[in-house]
Design a protein around this motif. Structure first.
Motif, short mmCIF file in Angstrom:
data_model
loop_
_atom_site.label_atom_id
_atom_site.label_comp_id
_atom_site.label_asym_id
_atom_site.label_seq_id
_atom_site.Cartn_x
_atom_site.Cartn_y
_atom_site.Cartn_z
N ARG A 1 8.44 0.52 -2.24
CA ARG A 1 8.19 -0.80 -2.81
C ARG A 1 9.38 -1.70 -2.48
NH1 ARG A 1 3.89 0.67 -6.20
NH2 ARG A 1 4.09 2.76 -7.13
N GLU A 2 9.25 -3.00 -2.73
CA GLU A 2 10.31 -3.94 -2.37
C GLU A 2 11.62 -3.62 -3.08
OE1 GLU A 2 11.14 -8.75 -2.07
OE2 GLU A 2 9.45 -8.01 -3.26
N ALA B 1 15.29 5.47 1.76
CA ALA B 1 16.13 4.28 1.73
C ALA B 1 16.00 3.49 3.03
CB ALA B 1 17.59 4.67 1.49
N THR B 2 15.92 4.20 4.16
CA THR B 2 15.74 3.54 5.45
C THR B 2 14.42 2.78 5.48
OG1 THR B 2 17.06 5.22 6.59
CG2 THR B 2 15.56 3.90 7.94
N LEU B 3 13.36 3.42 5.02
CA LEU B 3 12.05 2.78 5.02
C LEU B 3 12.02 1.59 4.07
CD1 LEU B 3 9.77 5.94 5.12
CD2 LEU B 3 10.21 4.34 6.97
N ARG B 4 12.71 1.69 2.95
CA ARG B 4 12.68 0.58 1.99
C ARG B 4 13.31 -0.67 2.57
NH1 ARG B 4 15.30 -1.87 -2.15
NH2 ARG B 4 17.19 -0.63 -1.99
N ARG B 5 14.31 -0.50 3.43
CA ARG B 5 14.94 -1.67 4.06
C ARG B 5 13.97 -2.41 4.98
NH1 ARG B 5 19.49 1.85 4.31
NH2 ARG B 5 19.10 2.39 6.50
N HIS B 6 12.90 -1.72 5.38
CA HIS B 6 11.93 -2.32 6.32
C HIS B 6 10.53 -2.30 5.71
CE1 HIS B 6 15.06 -2.10 9.43
NE2 HIS B 6 15.32 -0.89 8.96
N TRP B 7 10.45 -2.31 4.38
CA TRP B 7 9.21 -2.03 3.68
C TRP B 7 8.06 -2.97 4.04
CZ3 TRP B 7 6.58 -4.91 -0.13
CH2 TRP B 7 7.15 -6.14 -0.45
N CYS B 8 8.35 -4.21 4.45
CA CYS B 8 7.29 -5.17 4.72
C CYS B 8 6.82 -5.15 6.17
CB CYS B 8 7.75 -6.58 4.33
SG CYS B 8 9.20 -7.15 5.23
N GLY C 1 1.71 -4.94 0.56
CA GLY C 1 3.00 -4.76 1.21
C GLY C 1 3.66 -3.43 0.94
N GLU C 2 3.23 -2.71 -0.10
CA GLU C 2 3.82 -1.41 -0.42
C GLU C 2 3.17 -0.32 0.43
OE1 GLU C 2 4.86 -2.57 -5.05
OE2 GLU C 2 3.20 -1.19 -4.64
N CYS C 3 3.84 0.83 0.54
CA CYS C 3 3.31 1.85 1.44
C CYS C 3 3.51 3.26 0.88
CB CYS C 3 3.93 1.74 2.83
SG CYS C 3 5.69 2.10 2.89
N LEU C 4 2.63 4.12 1.34
CA LEU C 4 2.69 5.55 1.04
C LEU C 4 3.03 6.29 2.33
CD1 LEU C 4 1.99 8.05 -0.84
CD2 LEU C 4 -0.30 7.92 0.18
N VAL C 5 3.98 7.24 2.25
CA VAL C 5 4.40 8.02 3.41
C VAL C 5 4.26 9.50 3.07
CG1 VAL C 5 6.29 8.53 5.00
CG2 VAL C 5 6.08 6.23 4.01
N ILE D 1 -6.45 9.88 -1.29
CA ILE D 1 -7.68 9.09 -1.18
C ILE D 1 -7.38 7.71 -1.72
CG2 ILE D 1 -10.11 8.90 -1.78
CD1 ILE D 1 -10.14 11.89 -2.32
N VAL D 2 -7.55 6.70 -0.88
CA VAL D 2 -7.22 5.32 -1.23
C VAL D 2 -8.50 4.56 -1.56
CG1 VAL D 2 -6.10 3.20 -0.46
CG2 VAL D 2 -5.27 5.42 0.35
N ASN D 3 -8.52 3.91 -2.71
CA ASN D 3 -9.62 3.02 -3.08
C ASN D 3 -9.26 1.61 -2.60
OD1 ASN D 3 -11.43 1.26 -4.33
ND2 ASN D 3 -11.60 2.54 -6.16
N PRO D 4 -9.91 1.09 -1.56
CA PRO D 4 -9.52 -0.21 -1.03
C PRO D 4 -9.83 -1.37 -1.97
CG PRO D 4 -11.52 0.56 0.06
CD PRO D 4 -11.04 1.68 -0.81
N GLU D 5 -10.65 -1.14 -2.97
CA GLU D 5 -10.96 -2.20 -3.93
C GLU D 5 -9.81 -2.44 -4.90
OE1 GLU D 5 -13.62 -4.05 -3.93
OE2 GLU D 5 -14.80 -3.00 -2.40
N THR D 6 -9.06 -1.38 -5.24
CA THR D 6 -8.05 -1.46 -6.28
C THR D 6 -6.64 -1.12 -5.81
OG1 THR D 6 -8.37 0.84 -6.95
CG2 THR D 6 -9.80 -0.82 -7.98
N GLY D 7 -6.50 -0.49 -4.64
CA GLY D 7 -5.20 0.00 -4.20
C GLY D 7 -4.79 1.29 -4.85
N GLU D 8 -5.68 1.89 -5.65
CA GLU D 8 -5.35 3.15 -6.33
C GLU D 8 -5.44 4.32 -5.36
OE1 GLU D 8 -6.53 4.13 -10.60
OE2 GLU D 8 -7.88 5.45 -9.45
#
Length: 201
Positions: free
Chosen positions: A115-116, A175-182, A147-151, A93-100
Motif C-alpha cells: 500500500r502507499e 520495502a523495495t516494492l513499496r517505493r514503487h507501489w503505483c 493502486g495497491e497490489c498483492l505479491v 481469488i479476486v472479486n473485481p467488483e469489490t477488490g476483496e
C-alpha cells in the motif's frame, strides 16, 4: 468494477525445476492467481509441478473458495501419488467488483500487500500440500484499494541471498516494492529481479 493488472515471473534454479505461476478468469468472473513450488530433485520437481498445474486447472471449473481449492489439490497429491509429490502453494481469488481477495497459503510461500503508506507480509511456514490428509494452511481475506497490489512469492525467492551470502528477506523486498507501489505490475516484477541478481525470463 475495478481493473486489475497481473504479471508473473518464474526462473528455475537449474534448466528444469518446480516453481510455477498461473492466473485465469474463473467462470463466475473472479480472477484467480496462483504461485507454487513443487519439491524434489529438478526433474521430479518439474513433473510434480506439471501435475499440480493440471490439477489446478481441473479444480477451477466450478465455484470454490481459496481454501477449498488447496484442500482439493492436497487430496490429488495425497491420494494420487506414491508419497513423492509435495508442493508449497499460494492461491488468491479476486472479486473485481469489490477488490476483496480470498487468499490461502500452504507450505513455504508468502504474500505481500503493498500500500502507499504500509506493507503487510503474510507467510506460510508449514508442511507442503501432499504430506497429510488435512493440509495446514493460512487463510486470509484482504481488500485492495486502487493502486495497491498483492505479491505472491515462492520459497526460492524468500530464501534468496545477496552476493555476500546473506539472506535478502521479505522485508527488504516488500520495502523495495513499496517505493514503487503505483507502477504497473510488470515494472514491480522488474524491481525484484536485481535484488536476486538474476535476469528476468
Amino acid at each position: 468494477l475495478t481493473e486489475f493488472e497481473v504479471s508473473g515471473w518464474t526462473q528455475q534454479a537449474q534448466s528444469v525445476g518446480g516453481d510455477f505461476h498461473d492466473w485465469t478468469v474463473l467462470p463466475d468472473g473472479r480472477l484467480a492467481l496462483a504461485g507454487g513450488d513443487a519439491q524434489g530433485a529438478p526433474l521430479q520437481a518439474s513433473l510434480n509441478a506439471a501435475a499440480v498445474q493440471a490439477a489446478l486447472r481441473a479444480h477451477t471449473g466450478y465455484r470454490h473458495s481459496a481454501s477449498q481449492l488447496l484442500s482439493r489439490l492436497n487430496d490429488t497429491l495425497w491420494q494420487g501419488s506414491a508419497g513423492d509429490q509435495f508442493a508449497s502453494f499460494g492461491y488468491g481469488i479476486v472479486n473485481p467488483e469489490t477488490g476483496e481477495i480470498d487468499l490461502a497459503l500452504a507450505g513455504t510461500v508468502a504474500a505481500f500487500v503493498i500500500r502507499e503508506e504500509s506493507r503487510e507480509i503474510y507467510a506460510a511456514d508449514g508442511a507442503p500440500l501432499g504430506t497429510g490428509i488435512e493440509p495446514p494452511m493460512k487463510t486470509l481475506t484482504l481488500t485492495l484499494e486502487p493502486g495497491e497490489c498483492l505479491v505472491l512469492l515462492t520459497n526460492g525467492v524468500r530464501a534468496a541471498t545477496d552476493q555476500a551470502g546473506l539472506r535478502i528477506g521479505e522485508a527488504v523486498m516488500a520495502a523495495t516494492l513499496r517505493r514503487h507501489w503505483c507502477e504497473p505490475a510488470d515494472s514491480l516484477a522488474g524491481w525484484v529481479r536485481p535484488l536476486l541478481g538474476r535476469p528476468g525470463k
